[in-house]
Scaffold this motif. Structure first.
Motif, PDB file in Angstrom:
ATOM      1  N   ARG A 268       0.827  -1.072  -0.060  1.00 41.26           N
ATOM      2  CA  ARG A 268      -0.064  -0.001   0.087  1.00 41.26           C
ATOM      3  C   ARG A 268       0.793   1.396   0.050  1.00 41.26           C
ATOM      4  N   TYR A 269       0.663   2.070  -0.937  1.00 47.13           N
ATOM      5  CA  TYR A 269       1.532   3.200  -1.060  1.00 47.13           C
ATOM      6  C   TYR A 269       0.645   4.603  -1.497  1.00 47.13           C
ATOM      7  N   ARG A 270       1.374   5.381  -0.899  1.00 48.76           N
ATOM      8  CA  ARG A 270       0.964   7.006  -1.243  1.00 48.76           C
ATOM      9  C   ARG A 270       1.924   7.640  -2.272  1.00 48.76           C
ATOM     10  N   PHE A 271       1.481   8.566  -3.132  1.00 49.68           N
ATOM     11  CA  PHE A 271       2.563   9.184  -4.049  1.00 49.68           C
ATOM     12  C   PHE A 271       2.485  10.614  -3.732  1.00 49.68           C
ATOM     13  N   VAL A 272       3.648  11.026  -3.667  1.00 46.51           N
ATOM     14  CA  VAL A 272       4.092  12.471  -3.429  1.00 46.51           C
ATOM     15  C   VAL A 272       4.397  13.098  -4.681  1.00 46.51           C
ATOM     16  N   ILE A 273       3.530  14.145  -5.242  1.00 48.64           N
ATOM     17  CA  ILE A 273       3.708  14.830  -6.432  1.00 48.64           C
ATOM     18  C   ILE A 273       3.707  16.204  -6.551  1.00 48.64           C
ATOM     19  N   ASP A 274       4.665  16.647  -7.372  1.00 50.03           N
ATOM     20  CA  ASP A 274       4.827  18.047  -7.636  1.00 50.03           C
ATOM     21  C   ASP A 274       4.357  18.242  -9.161  1.00 50.03           C
ATOM     22  N   ALA A 275       3.199  19.022  -9.274  1.00 47.77           N
ATOM     23  CA  ALA A 275       3.040  19.414 -10.680  1.00 47.77           C
ATOM     24  C   ALA A 275       2.993  20.698 -11.129  1.00 47.77           C
ATOM     25  N   ASP A 276       3.505  20.968 -12.244  1.00 45.85           N
ATOM     26  CA  ASP A 276       3.639  22.314 -12.906  1.00 45.85           C
ATOM     27  C   ASP A 276       2.526  22.855 -13.240  1.00 45.85           C
ATOM     28  N   GLY A 277       2.139  24.080 -12.369  1.00 46.46           N
ATOM     29  CA  GLY A 277       0.915  24.886 -12.438  1.00 46.46           C
ATOM     30  C   GLY A 277       0.209  25.435 -11.266  1.00 46.46           C
ATOM     31  N   HIS A 278      -0.855  26.122 -11.188  1.00 46.43           N
ATOM     32  CA  HIS A 278      -1.441  26.535  -9.972  1.00 46.43           C
ATOM     33  C   HIS A 278      -2.708  25.988 -10.048  1.00 46.43           C
ATOM     34  N   ILE A 279      -3.392  25.835  -8.786  1.00 47.05           N
ATOM     35  CA  ILE A 279      -4.828  25.191  -8.544  1.00 47.05           C
ATOM     36  C   ILE A 279      -5.702  26.288  -9.304  1.00 47.05           C
ATOM     37  N   GLU A 280      -5.507  27.440  -9.615  1.00 48.15           N
ATOM     38  CA  GLU A 280      -6.479  28.269 -10.328  1.00 48.15           C
ATOM     39  C   GLU A 280      -6.366  28.190 -11.577  1.00 48.15           C
ATOM     40  N   ASP A 281      -5.144  27.500 -12.262  1.00 46.42           N
ATOM     41  CA  ASP A 281      -5.256  27.297 -13.744  1.00 46.42           C
ATOM     42  C   ASP A 281      -6.231  26.239 -14.096  1.00 46.42           C
ATOM     43  N   GLU A 282      -6.792  26.452 -15.300  1.00 45.41           N
ATOM     44  CA  GLU A 282      -8.255  25.482 -15.385  1.00 45.41           C
ATOM     45  C   GLU A 282      -7.658  24.104 -15.584  1.00 45.41           C
ATOM     46  N   ARG A 283      -6.626  23.905 -16.412  1.00 39.94           N
ATOM     47  CA  ARG A 283      -6.055  22.552 -16.483  1.00 39.94           C
ATOM     48  C   ARG A 283      -5.668  21.833 -15.282  1.00 39.94           C
ATOM     49  N   MET A 284      -4.934  22.494 -14.167  1.00 32.75           N
ATOM     50  CA  MET A 284      -4.633  22.110 -12.776  1.00 32.75           C
ATOM     51  C   MET A 284      -6.087  21.664 -12.251  1.00 32.75           C
ATOM     52  N   ALA A 285      -7.071  22.622 -12.202  1.00 43.61           N
ATOM     53  CA  ALA A 285      -8.327  22.441 -11.427  1.00 43.61           C
ATOM     54  C   ALA A 285      -9.022  21.237 -12.034  1.00 43.61           C
ATOM     55  N   ASP A 286      -9.091  20.982 -13.404  1.00 43.10           N
ATOM     56  CA  ASP A 286      -9.713  19.737 -13.936  1.00 43.10           C
ATOM     57  C   ASP A 286      -9.050  18.547 -13.495  1.00 43.10           C
TER      58      ASP A 286
END
Length: 326
Positions: free
Chosen positions: A255-273
């Motif tokens: 059982r694993y959890r994943f630590v993620i860094d994603a390029d962009g901001h939560i207010e960006d439409e693509r990130m929010a989606d």
């Protein structure tokens, strides 16, 4: 005789409340160097602590306004203690990131010469990053493990260590009377540690165009393609990942959890989606924050993933539902 009116004395202006920042101490650590980059932390109260858990507990329990912690090293990868703490301590939010070049010096008591060194105190991680230099310059030395990069040198100053010399951050020389025996002894001149400033939960700062979003996500179940399904939430929306690391959840094998860094901001439409897709897919999504990247590199993406495309698609769907003529 008419008495003079009483003199009105203006109340003294109260001094502004100083903010408190926790960091891995004592003075001279790489974490202190990261905190020194925070403009709003200057002339405030800096609270040295012994470990990451204590630093974050200070924030959660209100002893500090924010904490600076190491989260990733370019040589050794993610800092597992920090990642696990962020996954299990609620009410925290990353509000900024800072990069500190990792450089090491070899120090000893005043008057010590390099030729006299046979026992070197060092944190195991620092020792591993300096092993090539040590093998070439002190081939017959022995290693004395230390609790931290600064503790290795403090033990020499206090006389409680049997070591002749210690591997420490360069900042140690600003705080302790030590002899500099060698500098730049790290094997990787490009080594960098990434630090994050963590506060209690607050709304994300407005997007800058050069932002990063950090998350911790658990898979719903272990089945073929489960990780691919997670990654597709980002890939199909044009969101690039700069970090993907697995950590055991601890309740069962596999059982694993994943630590993620994603390029962009939560207010960006693509990130929010993408976050909406993750929330539908995963039983647990921890949003750690959207914040400016330390390198201030602007995030680029194809035009087909622009905010306008996502907004137009939603408007198109609303039109279909409402019966508007195409």
């Amino acid at each position: 005789m008419t008495s003079a009116p009483p003199t009105t004395v203006a109340p003294a202006a109260s001094a502004p409340t100083r903010r408190t920042y926790s960091y891995l101490g004592p003075a001279g650590t790489f974490t202190e160097a990261a905190l020194a980059q925070v403009t709003e932390a200057r002339d405030q109260i800096w609270r040295p602590v012994r470990n990451v858990g204590e630093a974050l507990a200070d924030v959660v329990e209100g002893r500090s306004d924010a904490a600076m912690i190491a989260i990733e090293n370019s040589v050794d990868g993610g800092v597992s203690t920090a990642q696990d703490a962020l996954a299990t301590m609620p009410g925290l939010r990353i509000v900024g990131e800072y990069l500190v070049p990792v450089s090491f010096v070899l120090v000893g008591r005043p008057g010590t010469r390099l030729s006299e060194v046979s026992l070197v105190a060092a944190h195991p991680v620092a020792y591993a990053q300096c092993l090539q230099w040590l093998s070439a310059n002190l081939p017959e030395h022995a290693h004395l493990p230390a609790a931290s990069n600064v503790a290795s040198a403090v033990g020499i100053v206090d006389g409680v260590s049997d070591a002749d010399a210690a591997i420490a951050p360069p900042g140690i020389l600003e705080h302790y009377d030590l002899e500099l025996l060698a500098e730049g002894i790290g094997d990787n001149v490009n080594a960098v540690t990434r630090f994050v400033l963590v506060s209690r939960t607050v709304p994300p700062a407005p997007p800058t165009g050069a932002d990063k979003t950090s998350l911790i996500v658990e898979l719903p179940e272990d089945h073929p393609g489960a990780l691919l399904e997670l990654l597709e939430q980002f890939a199909t929306r044009g969101v690039n990942l700069s970090l993907l690391a697995s950590r055991p959840i601890g309740d069962a094998l596999g059982r694993y959890r994943f630590v993620i860094d994603a390029d962009g901001h939560i207010e960006d439409e693509r990130m929010a989606d993408a976050l909406l897709g993750l929330r539908r897919f995963s039983p647990k999504v921890i949003f750690l924050g959207s914040y400016p990247r330390a390198d201030r590199a602007v995030v680029h993406y194809p035009d087909r993933y622009s905010d306008e495309v996502f907004v137009e698609a939603r408007d198109w769907l609303r039109g279909l539902i409402s019966g508007e003529p195409v």
